[in-house]
Design an enzyme around this catalytic site. Sequence first.
Site, mmCIF file in Angstrom:
data_model
loop_
_atom_site.group_PDB
_atom_site.id
_atom_site.type_symbol
_atom_site.label_atom_id
_atom_site.label_comp_id
_atom_site.label_asym_id
_atom_site.label_seq_id
_atom_site.Cartn_x
_atom_site.Cartn_y
_atom_site.Cartn_z
ATOM 1 N N GLU A 39 1.516 -0.465 -4.971
ATOM 2 C CA GLU A 39 0.475 0.492 -5.343
ATOM 3 C C GLU A 39 1.151 1.787 -5.802
ATOM 4 O OE1 GLU A 39 -3.555 2.626 -3.619
ATOM 5 O OE2 GLU A 39 -1.810 2.411 -2.330
ATOM 6 N N ASP A 72 0.824 -1.205 0.000
ATOM 7 C CA ASP A 72 0.000 0.000 0.000
ATOM 8 C C ASP A 72 0.863 1.263 0.000
ATOM 9 O OD1 ASP A 72 -2.728 1.142 0.278
ATOM 10 O OD2 ASP A 72 -1.944 1.873 2.190
#
Length: 401
Positions: free
Chosen positions: A355, A326
Amino acid sequence: MIQPEAVYHRMGQNWSYAYDESTLHIRIRTKRDNVSQIDLFCGDKFGWDKTHEVIPMQRLASDGLFDYWQASVRPVYRRLAYYFALYDKDEVLYFLEKGFYPEPPAVVYEGLFDFPFLNREDVHSPPSWVKDAVFYQIFPERFANGDPTNDPTDVLEWGGTPSPRNFFGGDLQGVLDHLDYLCELGINAIYFNPLFAATTNHKYDTKDYYLVDPHFGTNTLLKELVDSCHSKGIRVILDGVFNHCGHTFPPFVDLLANGQSSRYADWFHVREWPPQVIDGIPTYDTFAFEPIMPKFNTENPEVIEYLLNAGRYWIEEIGIDGWRLDVANEVSHSFWRQFCSTIKSINPEAYLVGEIMHDSLPWLLGDQFDAVMNYPLTNIQINFFAHGQINAAQFSQSVAT
């Protein structure tokens, strides 16, 4: 007339790279429809006379501005010096690293593009299983409620109206109960949004990096789920939130309690003491400006060790097959290199996907991630298929870019 100002090539990255242990891909950009043919002149700079060859390049893709060309080369001795011949009608222009010339170079060891050596350990090979993977993304709180006994106290009836803050009781047992359903869909990989203990329904505010959230189940249950998935040929990757933690993460709680005297003071980025929120802006770095998600200082050796050990734990103890990482673009490249080395040393076939919401080349050079979540491509598809904001030609050109 060939327009050299539109021509681009550089040695390395996505323009000149090792595709496998014996093959190089060489790419070049020209103005669209400005060049009719390109030949790649290449060979070993220490033995040019016996090794050089001329390879016609193929037009790989085109967009609104440029044509992109590619050639595959298998250098005999893993070294390659090369230059380009660009043709248009009766014109030919030779492109070397040192510039453009009307005649081919007389000396091949001076000024050519140069791939010094194809080192096998520099060849990045993402896990082969991913090429055939069909992923199903599971937001655990909303998939299925298999065990009502672990529901949050304020759980709503299943089928109600979801919001960013409410709960419906989805859990790992619910996934276990529906594995046959997932298999019938034809999927062979699952990507879980965060599973670790946290306060929100999305769990991106981690409290404990070693504990499955009690509302989802237990570490033991996750191990059972992963084993069951593997028995059915399904891989499992987890969401790793290593850019930031949650406000209930014990080191951050200690920081709030003890201020600059906290032993965890350097685990975070505090710009102004005491840590607080002024006019909606925290005085410490966070994800976005979210006060409950303080950002880690991933230059701190203790933080690095803590997070690397967390990444290692779920690979070794639970047997997951990789990590989706993330907010990866806000964490240092140095940390991700260490993370990649740590995870790959345990399981070389573990999949690491970051990400990244923009051009992701710096993370895709083989030392950090196997892939990224391709948001630019996603947006192109949404604009074409869903919103109809671009036509087929624009879609094709955008994908080529």
